[in-house]
Write a protein that holds these residues in place. Sequence first.
Motif, mmCIF file in Angstrom:
data_model
loop_
_atom_site.group_PDB
_atom_site.id
_atom_site.type_symbol
_atom_site.label_atom_id
_atom_site.label_comp_id
_atom_site.label_asym_id
_atom_site.label_seq_id
_atom_site.Cartn_x
_atom_site.Cartn_y
_atom_site.Cartn_z
ATOM 1 N N TYR A 270 0.845 -1.210 0.000
ATOM 2 C CA TYR A 270 0.000 0.000 0.000
ATOM 3 C C TYR A 270 0.873 1.250 0.000
ATOM 4 C CZ TYR A 270 -4.158 -2.804 1.151
ATOM 5 O OH TYR A 270 -5.196 -3.732 1.122
ATOM 6 N N TRP A 271 2.067 1.163 0.606
ATOM 7 C CA TRP A 271 2.948 2.331 0.720
ATOM 8 C C TRP A 271 3.202 2.956 -0.638
ATOM 9 C CZ3 TRP A 271 4.615 5.130 4.677
ATOM 10 C CH2 TRP A 271 5.660 6.025 4.461
ATOM 11 N N SER A 272 3.326 2.082 -1.636
ATOM 12 C CA SER A 272 3.694 2.626 -2.960
ATOM 13 C C SER A 272 2.460 2.858 -3.832
ATOM 14 C CB SER A 272 4.632 1.635 -3.650
ATOM 15 O OG SER A 272 3.964 0.379 -3.679
ATOM 16 N N TYR A 273 1.295 2.548 -3.322
ATOM 17 C CA TYR A 273 0.061 2.733 -4.127
ATOM 18 C C TYR A 273 -0.162 4.225 -4.360
ATOM 19 C CZ TYR A 273 -1.780 -2.075 -3.999
ATOM 20 O OH TYR A 273 -2.015 -3.419 -4.165
ATOM 21 N N ASP A 274 -0.644 4.921 -3.266
ATOM 22 C CA ASP A 274 -0.963 6.358 -3.352
ATOM 23 C C ASP A 274 -0.489 7.059 -2.077
ATOM 24 O OD1 ASP A 274 -3.716 4.963 -4.694
ATOM 25 O OD2 ASP A 274 -2.727 6.595 -5.792
ATOM 26 N N TRP A 275 -0.265 8.394 -2.148
ATOM 27 C CA TRP A 275 0.240 9.118 -0.976
ATOM 28 C C TRP A 275 -0.708 8.951 0.198
ATOM 29 C CZ3 TRP A 275 -2.870 12.835 1.135
ATOM 30 C CH2 TRP A 275 -3.869 13.384 0.316
ATOM 31 N N PHE A 276 -2.018 8.950 -0.075
ATOM 32 C CA PHE A 276 -2.970 8.906 1.044
ATOM 33 C C PHE A 276 -2.988 7.528 1.703
ATOM 34 C CE2 PHE A 276 -5.837 6.858 -1.855
ATOM 35 C CZ PHE A 276 -5.733 7.552 -3.046
ATOM 36 N N LEU A 277 -2.616 6.461 0.974
ATOM 37 C CA LEU A 277 -2.507 5.140 1.622
ATOM 38 C C LEU A 277 -1.213 5.050 2.413
ATOM 39 C CD1 LEU A 277 -3.988 2.594 -0.933
ATOM 40 C CD2 LEU A 277 -4.973 3.463 1.202
ATOM 41 N N ALA A 278 -0.163 5.705 1.915
ATOM 42 C CA ALA A 278 1.086 5.755 2.688
ATOM 43 C C ALA A 278 0.823 6.493 4.001
ATOM 44 C CB ALA A 278 2.169 6.471 1.867
ATOM 45 N N TRP A 279 0.077 7.589 3.938
ATOM 46 C CA TRP A 279 -0.282 8.316 5.172
ATOM 47 C C TRP A 279 -1.078 7.407 6.108
ATOM 48 C CZ3 TRP A 279 -1.903 14.140 4.772
ATOM 49 C CH2 TRP A 279 -0.896 14.866 4.124
ATOM 50 N N ALA A 280 -1.982 6.645 5.508
ATOM 51 C CA ALA A 280 -2.807 5.764 6.356
ATOM 52 C C ALA A 280 -1.927 4.735 7.063
ATOM 53 C CB ALA A 280 -3.858 5.071 5.497
ATOM 54 N N LEU A 281 -0.868 4.288 6.403
ATOM 55 C CA LEU A 281 0.049 3.333 7.053
ATOM 56 C C LEU A 281 0.794 4.013 8.201
ATOM 57 C CD1 LEU A 281 1.667 1.238 4.166
ATOM 58 C CD2 LEU A 281 -0.001 0.499 5.891
ATOM 59 N N VAL A 282 1.217 5.279 8.001
ATOM 60 C CA VAL A 282 1.888 6.003 9.091
ATOM 61 C C VAL A 282 0.910 6.184 10.247
ATOM 62 C CG1 VAL A 282 3.068 8.139 9.734
ATOM 63 C CG2 VAL A 282 3.364 7.216 7.435
ATOM 64 N N SER A 283 -0.352 6.469 9.896
ATOM 65 C CA SER A 283 -1.378 6.613 10.934
ATOM 66 C C SER A 283 -1.495 5.318 11.732
ATOM 67 C CB SER A 283 -2.722 6.945 10.268
ATOM 68 O OG SER A 283 -3.785 6.602 11.118
ATOM 69 N N LEU A 284 -1.434 4.182 11.018
ATOM 70 C CA LEU A 284 -1.500 2.885 11.698
ATOM 71 C C LEU A 284 -0.331 2.730 12.671
ATOM 72 C CD1 LEU A 284 -2.512 -0.049 12.057
ATOM 73 C CD2 LEU A 284 -1.120 -0.655 10.056
ATOM 74 N N ALA A 285 0.867 3.100 12.228
ATOM 75 C CA ALA A 285 2.054 2.984 13.100
ATOM 76 C C ALA A 285 1.895 3.877 14.332
ATOM 77 C CB ALA A 285 3.296 3.384 12.313
ATOM 78 N N ALA A 286 1.417 5.105 14.133
ATOM 79 C CA ALA A 286 1.245 6.029 15.267
ATOM 80 C C ALA A 286 0.213 5.463 16.245
ATOM 81 C CB ALA A 286 0.801 7.395 14.757
ATOM 82 N N THR A 287 -0.871 4.908 15.693
ATOM 83 C CA THR A 287 -1.912 4.329 16.559
ATOM 84 C C THR A 287 -1.350 3.170 17.369
ATOM 85 O OG1 THR A 287 -3.513 4.891 14.871
ATOM 86 C CG2 THR A 287 -4.227 3.341 16.544
ATOM 87 N N ALA A 288 -0.497 2.376 16.713
ATOM 88 C CA ALA A 288 0.085 1.214 17.427
ATOM 89 C C ALA A 288 0.922 1.692 18.617
ATOM 90 C CB ALA A 288 0.942 0.418 16.452
ATOM 91 N N ILE A 289 1.683 2.783 18.435
ATOM 92 C CA ILE A 289 2.505 3.310 19.537
ATOM 93 C C ILE A 289 1.597 3.795 20.678
ATOM 94 C CG2 ILE A 289 4.134 5.133 20.200
ATOM 95 C CD1 ILE A 289 5.131 5.065 17.254
ATOM 96 N N VAL A 290 0.545 4.527 20.327
ATOM 97 C CA VAL A 290 -0.384 5.035 21.359
ATOM 98 C C VAL A 290 -1.038 3.864 22.088
ATOM 99 C CG1 VAL A 290 -2.545 6.285 21.718
ATOM 100 C CG2 VAL A 290 -0.834 7.195 20.151
ATOM 101 N N LEU A 291 -1.431 2.838 21.291
ATOM 102 C CA LEU A 291 -2.119 1.680 21.884
ATOM 103 C C LEU A 291 -1.212 0.979 22.896
ATOM 104 C CD1 LEU A 291 -4.671 -0.188 21.696
ATOM 105 C CD2 LEU A 291 -3.337 -1.571 20.089
#
Length: 475
Positions: free
Chosen positions: A155-176
């Motif tokens: 997904y990282w290389s699909y579109d910028w907004f999916l790459a952002w969504a992956l970063v969002s996932l990583a940030a959520t994992a840290i908060v969790l």
Amino acid sequence: MTLTAPAPPASHPDREAPAAIDAPPRVSAPVVPPGAARRRARGADALQAAVWLAALTGIAFMIASGAFLDGGVWGWLRMISRALGIVAAVMMLAQLLLASRAPWIDRVIGHDKAITLHTEYGVTSVVVMLLHIGAVTVADAHVAGDNPASQLLAYWSYDWFLAWALVSLAATAIVLVTSFASARARLPYHRWHAIHLLSYVSIALAVPHQFLQGETFRGMGAAWWFWFALWVGSGSAFLFWRVVKPVVVNRRHRLTVSALRRESDGSITVTLAGRAVRSLGAQSGQFIGIAFGRLAFAREMHPYSLSAAPGDTLRVTVKPLGDASARIASLKVGTAAWIEGPLGIFTHGSRSGRDLVLIGAGIGVSPLRSLLEDAPEGGRISVVLRGRSRDEVPLLDEIESLARKRRASYALLAGGRGRTWGTADREVTLVGAIARPHDTDVFICGPHEWGRVVQADALAAGVPKEAIHREEFAW
Ligand SMILES: Cc1cc2nc3c(=O)[nH]c(=O)nc-3n(C[C@H](O)[C@H](O)[C@H](O)COP(=O)(O)OP(=O)(O)OC[C@H]3O[C@@H](n4cnc5c(N)ncnc54)[C@H](O)[C@@H]3O)c2cc1C
């Protein structure tokens, strides 16, 4: 438990005349609007219903977009993942709103309930979001003839907004991970809080793919406007009440420390003065978030309850518990203060009965002292304080003199811990001690476990659940 009038201090002229008064004389009924707590419970239900209605509307728009009906099992899995994504996003929207400190949230459901719901939606939205990502990744991996792990990275290389969504996932994992009790216990509060702010970054990074990926909220139709309105509504409420409003309030009132006093238990009473302080509309029992010193706006806010009835000044009393509260002792008169609020529903406005019982332990007496000072005329007032010793209870002289002035019944339970909420040598109960339990509000402030026991005792004494108000100095 017999409540008596507090003995006047030794120097007081009528020292010789203390009287035991179980039932103080009756005068006209207090002016308290009935059922505030019931209204708030309904408010919380209505807010939760609104959250689910928004999620169902989003899902209805997704089904109406008709994208998946021909896709077989994998099309269905993708549709389910999108429905999960919509539910997770709506819960994040609700979290933003609940953390916005918007006054109507405080009025409708109360700050404590807002924090509880914020946390509940936080946990649920992360779980639902992980299911969303899992389902769509498995479906896409199948179509691409790939394995889910590679698909997720792809997904990282699909579109910028999916790459952002992956970063969002990583940030959520840290908060969790840092919100798990075991991790949280190891982190100082201010570090945990700083990491927790990542959740707002995660929310912001997840928004673009909701509009740009998939068919539902693309192209400026009714679905797009619905989703756009939800995000703009929550986002602007958050930015306005958490950023703009505090700047306006603090620039307008320019609060500074005007007086400092050390209390018997080592707490520091801080008085804040400034411009038009009355127009802040603070009420006794409420709390304010405060940071002190230069660049205070950029420092972490700590909540402290008002320890005197608000007027031209605001006053708090702070027990040194950790680094920020310990620093209060070195404050100087004239130091700038940056506040958030006033907040909270631990106020007379939440009452529904004529009589008032105030029960506090240790530093927990501070909001009760302001409630006692500001209690509407009429009705019976009883004050019960708990501490290991007289010195361990701050503001005691003030409370005793106010209790005398208000002709309140009074008891100080000083000593080691007892089996219930009294002391080892003086077990107490409210059962049979409250003259009109159905017409009495009980305000409790103290450590969690102790407060829970007092609350159970008040219920056993016949006080209605919604007339028992608890403030805790931790969220
Ligand atoms: C509604 C409310 C009213 C309060 N009123 C008073 C009061 O009148 N007098 C008083 O002495 N204390 C009060 N407190 C507690 C006070 O906010 C904490 O003791 C203080 O924030 C501790 O910060 P610290 O850096 O000194 O300690 P830390 O070591 O950082 O924290 C000690 C504990 O305090 C709590 N805490 C720390 N920072 C915050 C924060 N920013 N927001 C919420 N909780 C925090 C956490 O539970 C933490 O475990 C109140 C707390 C709440 C939630």
